[in-house]
Every structure is written in structure tokens, then in C-alpha cells.
Write a protein that holds these residues in place. Structure first.
Motif, mmCIF file in Angstrom:
data_model
loop_
_atom_site.group_PDB
_atom_site.id
_atom_site.type_symbol
_atom_site.label_atom_id
_atom_site.label_comp_id
_atom_site.label_asym_id
_atom_site.label_seq_id
_atom_site.Cartn_x
_atom_site.Cartn_y
_atom_site.Cartn_z
ATOM 1 N N HIS A 92 -12.149 -5.285 3.996
ATOM 2 C CA HIS A 92 -11.614 -6.392 4.783
ATOM 3 C C HIS A 92 -10.809 -5.871 5.974
ATOM 4 C CE1 HIS A 92 -11.866 -9.415 1.194
ATOM 5 N NE2 HIS A 92 -12.982 -9.393 1.905
ATOM 6 N N ALA A 93 -10.103 -4.757 5.773
ATOM 7 C CA ALA A 93 -9.323 -4.186 6.875
ATOM 8 C C ALA A 93 -10.237 -3.769 8.025
ATOM 9 C CB ALA A 93 -8.508 -2.993 6.381
ATOM 10 N N ILE A 94 -11.362 -3.145 7.695
ATOM 11 C CA ILE A 94 -12.311 -2.735 8.735
ATOM 12 C C ILE A 94 -12.820 -3.952 9.490
ATOM 13 C CG2 ILE A 94 -14.591 -1.723 9.127
ATOM 14 C CD1 ILE A 94 -13.991 0.098 6.681
ATOM 15 N N ASP A 124 -5.215 -2.254 -4.791
ATOM 16 C CA ASP A 124 -6.441 -1.893 -4.057
ATOM 17 C C ASP A 124 -6.375 -2.294 -2.588
ATOM 18 O OD1 ASP A 124 -6.562 -4.629 -4.443
ATOM 19 O OD2 ASP A 124 -8.699 -4.664 -4.953
ATOM 20 N N GLU A 125 -5.159 -2.536 -2.074
ATOM 21 C CA GLU A 125 -4.985 -2.985 -0.686
ATOM 22 C C GLU A 125 -4.168 -1.979 0.113
ATOM 23 O OE1 GLU A 125 -5.019 -7.833 -1.256
ATOM 24 O OE2 GLU A 125 -3.113 -6.761 -1.457
ATOM 25 N N ILE A 126 -4.372 -2.008 1.428
ATOM 26 C CA ILE A 126 -3.551 -1.222 2.340
ATOM 27 C C ILE A 126 -2.843 -2.177 3.297
ATOM 28 C CG2 ILE A 126 -5.016 0.826 2.225
ATOM 29 C CD1 ILE A 126 -6.171 0.020 4.959
ATOM 30 N N PRO A 127 -1.643 -1.823 3.750
ATOM 31 C CA PRO A 127 -0.975 -2.671 4.744
ATOM 32 C C PRO A 127 -1.592 -2.444 6.125
ATOM 33 C CG PRO A 127 0.389 -0.773 4.246
ATOM 34 C CD PRO A 127 -0.801 -0.690 3.329
ATOM 35 N N VAL A 128 -1.882 -3.553 6.801
ATOM 36 C CA VAL A 128 -2.456 -3.495 8.146
ATOM 37 C C VAL A 128 -1.442 -4.133 9.092
ATOM 38 C CG1 VAL A 128 -4.420 -4.090 9.610
ATOM 39 C CG2 VAL A 128 -4.770 -3.654 7.156
ATOM 40 N N PHE A 129 -1.104 -3.406 10.173
ATOM 41 C CA PHE A 129 -0.006 -3.810 11.043
ATOM 42 C C PHE A 129 -0.518 -4.175 12.437
ATOM 43 C CE2 PHE A 129 1.641 -0.776 7.946
ATOM 44 C CZ PHE A 129 2.740 -1.444 7.433
ATOM 45 N N TRP A 130 -0.130 -5.355 12.887
ATOM 46 C CA TRP A 130 -0.448 -5.796 14.244
ATOM 47 C C TRP A 130 0.833 -5.878 15.079
ATOM 48 C CZ3 TRP A 130 -3.580 -7.397 10.262
ATOM 49 C CH2 TRP A 130 -4.963 -7.432 10.493
ATOM 50 N N ALA A 131 0.747 -5.566 16.365
ATOM 51 C CA ALA A 131 1.874 -5.804 17.272
ATOM 52 C C ALA A 131 2.263 -7.273 17.193
ATOM 53 C CB ALA A 131 1.485 -5.424 18.694
ATOM 54 N N CYS A 132 3.547 -7.551 17.309
ATOM 55 C CA CYS A 132 4.051 -8.893 17.014
ATOM 56 C C CYS A 132 4.888 -9.448 18.164
ATOM 57 C CB CYS A 132 4.896 -8.837 15.742
ATOM 58 S SG CYS A 132 5.620 -10.410 15.253
ATOM 59 N N SER A 162 3.651 -7.299 12.624
ATOM 60 C CA SER A 162 3.408 -8.155 11.465
ATOM 61 C C SER A 162 2.443 -7.429 10.534
ATOM 62 C CB SER A 162 2.831 -9.512 11.889
ATOM 63 O OG SER A 162 1.587 -9.352 12.549
ATOM 64 N N MET A 163 2.501 -7.753 9.243
ATOM 65 C CA MET A 163 1.707 -7.031 8.257
ATOM 66 C C MET A 163 0.909 -7.987 7.377
ATOM 67 S SD MET A 163 1.305 -5.958 4.863
ATOM 68 C CE MET A 163 2.858 -6.262 4.011
ATOM 69 N N ARG A 164 -0.361 -7.596 7.168
ATOM 70 C CA ARG A 164 -1.224 -8.309 6.224
ATOM 71 C C ARG A 164 -1.870 -7.276 5.305
ATOM 72 N NH1 ARG A 164 -0.671 -10.157 10.964
ATOM 73 N NH2 ARG A 164 -0.507 -12.394 11.411
ATOM 74 N N PRO A 165 -1.677 -7.412 3.992
ATOM 75 C CA PRO A 165 -2.322 -6.474 3.073
ATOM 76 C C PRO A 165 -3.798 -6.850 2.889
ATOM 77 C CG PRO A 165 -0.983 -8.040 1.843
ATOM 78 C CD PRO A 165 -0.783 -8.348 3.303
ATOM 79 N N LEU A 166 -4.678 -5.860 3.014
ATOM 80 C CA LEU A 166 -6.112 -6.116 2.933
ATOM 81 C C LEU A 166 -6.797 -4.999 2.155
ATOM 82 C CD1 LEU A 166 -6.756 -7.122 6.661
ATOM 83 C CD2 LEU A 166 -6.556 -8.691 4.732
#
Length: 271
Positions: A180-182, A226-234, A172-176
Motif C-alpha cells: 500500500h505504501a508503494i 506489518d506496517e511502516i510509517p509513511v510521512f508526507w510534508a504537512c 503527517s503520518m499514515r501507517p501502511l
């Protein structure tokens, strides 16, 4: 003057987790469960004939990032008591998928007509749970802001095979924004039972994702400059694996629509 007597005809207050399940059961809740019953853990669902249960259990144990187990039912049972009172796995999720020989054959609001006495249900941790910690620190969750399902993608990351089950991880992806990503990495690391820390940040092509605007499951969301995609196992990974393994029959949740449990997110925190 004496206080007025309580209105005994009024229904007693119920916890938000049960309210969400009852809304799904009645058909009133049909969309994403993101942001519902904050504080309560949500779960993905995979239901398989008992002949596949041992292999699938070993698959989950071998792949705890995408498939962290929260509970397993008895054969034929449609409840997992450790996850909640008045819980019906057949009807308490807003949407279900029905699979035969690895092919998706139907999407339904209620799976009761498809339930069988030989089925075993697996409840798998969901990233909606750790979102509570992000919201508490004012980290924006784009799919909640835009009122859509979280975007999910099949990747080039191989899962560890077990028995008949193998395949690629879904994320799954959340742009941050980078700060915020850190912080999101730090917060989600506290919750290994609901996917834990991200598996990848930025550069989606490195994990086999060609176009963020075309998720394999869920809905696309805005990614700002100004965001990067952050990916979590789903926890949708089992659906990709079911399509590859082609078991004779399976029931899963519809991506983005989860089982809201009575368990608290804090039950799964390690810090």
C-alpha cells in the motif's frame, strides 16, 4: 396522471463542500474534516499582517512541499473567491488558533472577533485531498478508521528560509503495509499542489521523530506490526515557523480541522 408538483418550500440541495463550511460556521462541525466532502480539496490556513505577507509568500514559494499555495486573499479580505462561493475564512473552519509574538494565546471556533483590516490569508494545500485517491483503491487510512486527527510531527528537516521566516518541516503520518505504501507514493505523486509524494518512509528517527506515539499535533494512531510509517510534508509547517519567527500576530487553523473548498481534487492532479 400528472406527476406531483415539486415542494417549493424544501431547501435546494447544496454541494457537500458548502455543507461542510456551513456546518463549521454554525458550530455543528467541531472535529476533524478528514473524509468530508470527498472530491473537494481541503486547505490549511495561515493569516498574517500585511507587513509579513511578502516574506511569507516567498517562504511558501521556496518550500512547495509543505506549503503549496492554493490561494491568497486581498489585504483585509476574509474570502478567497477562487476557492469557493459563500466562503468565510473567519468562521468556516471548525477550529482556529490565535498567535501573538509567536505564542499560541487562544483556540476558538470562530475567528471573527480577531480579524483585522491589515490581514492577508494564505490557503495551503492539505494531504486530506489526496486521501481520496487512496480511499478509491481501498488503501486504509488509519486516522479515519479510528476517527481521530491525523498524527503530525515536527522533524529535523530544515525549510528554506525567506525573510523573517525559517524553521523545521512538519510531517503527517499514515501507517501502511509496504504494498500500500508503494501505491500511495504513486497516487500522491499526482497531486503536487496538495503535498505530492511522501518525504520519508520508515525509520522515523532519521528525520528527528523519537516516538510515533507522541505526535506534536493531532492524535496517535495504531501502527501494526506489518506496517511502516509513511510521512508526507504537512501544511501545519507554518505554525511551527510562526512559533520560530514570532510575528506580532497570526491566525491559523487548528491542526486536523481544515477549510473545505469548492475546488475539486482533480483540479490539482497533474496526471
Amino acid at each position: 396522471m400528472s406527476p406531483p408538483l415539486a415542494d417549493l418550500s424544501a431547501p435546494p440541495a447544496i454541494r457537500p463542500s458548502l455543507a461542510a463550511r456551513l456546518a463549521a460556521r454554525s458550530g455543528a462541525l467541531t472535529g476533524s474534516t478528514a473524509g468530508l466532502a470527498l472530491g473537494h480539496a481541503q486547505a490549511n490556513l495561515a493569516v498574517l499582517p500585511a507587513v509579513y505577507a511578502a516574506d511569507f509568500l516567498r517562504f511558501c514559494q521556496a518550500n512547495p512541499k509543505p506549503c503549496p499555495l492554493l490561494g491568497v486573499s486581498e489585504v483585509g479580505a476574509w474570502t478567497i473567491p477562487s476557492l469557493g462561493d459563500d466562503l468565510d475564512l473567519r468562521s468556516d473552519i471548525p477550529g482556529y488558533r490565535i498567535w501573538r509574538d509567536g505564542e499560541l494565546v487562544a483556540e476558538v471556533d470562530d475567528a471573527s472577533a480577531f480579524w483585522r483590516d491589515d490581514l492577508v490569508a494564505f490557503a495551503i494545500g492539505c494531504s486530506y485531498s489526496f486521501e481520496e485517491g487512496l480511499i478509491a483503491e481501498d488503501i486504509p487510512i488509519r486516522h479515519i478508521e479510528e476517527d481521530v486527527r491525523v498524527p503530525m510531527y515536527r522533524t529535523s528537516i530544515d525549510c528554506t528560509p525567506a525573510g523573517v521566516f525559517s524553521g523545521r518541516m512538519v510531517v503527517s503520518m499514515r501507517p501502511l503495509r509496504p504494498p500500500h505504501a508503494i501505491r500511495a507514493v504513486q497516487i500522491s505523486s499526482r497531486y503536487p499542489a496538495v503535498h505530492g509524494a511522501p518525504v520519508h518512509l520508515g525509520l522515523p528517527h532519521l528525520i528527528g521523530i523519537a516516538d510515533l506515539a507522541r505526535p506534536d499535533y493531532g492524535d496517535p494512531v495504531t501502527v501494526k506490526d506489518d506496517e511502516i510509517p509513511v510521512f508526507w510534508a504537512c501544511g501545519v509547517t507554518p505554525q511551527s515557523v510562526i512559533a520560530s519567527a514570532r510575528p506580532s500576530f497570526a491566525i491559523t487553523h487548528k491542526p486536523g480541522t481544515m477549510l473545505v473548498t469548492d475546488r475539486r481534487n482533480s483540479d490539482y492532479a497533474v496526471i
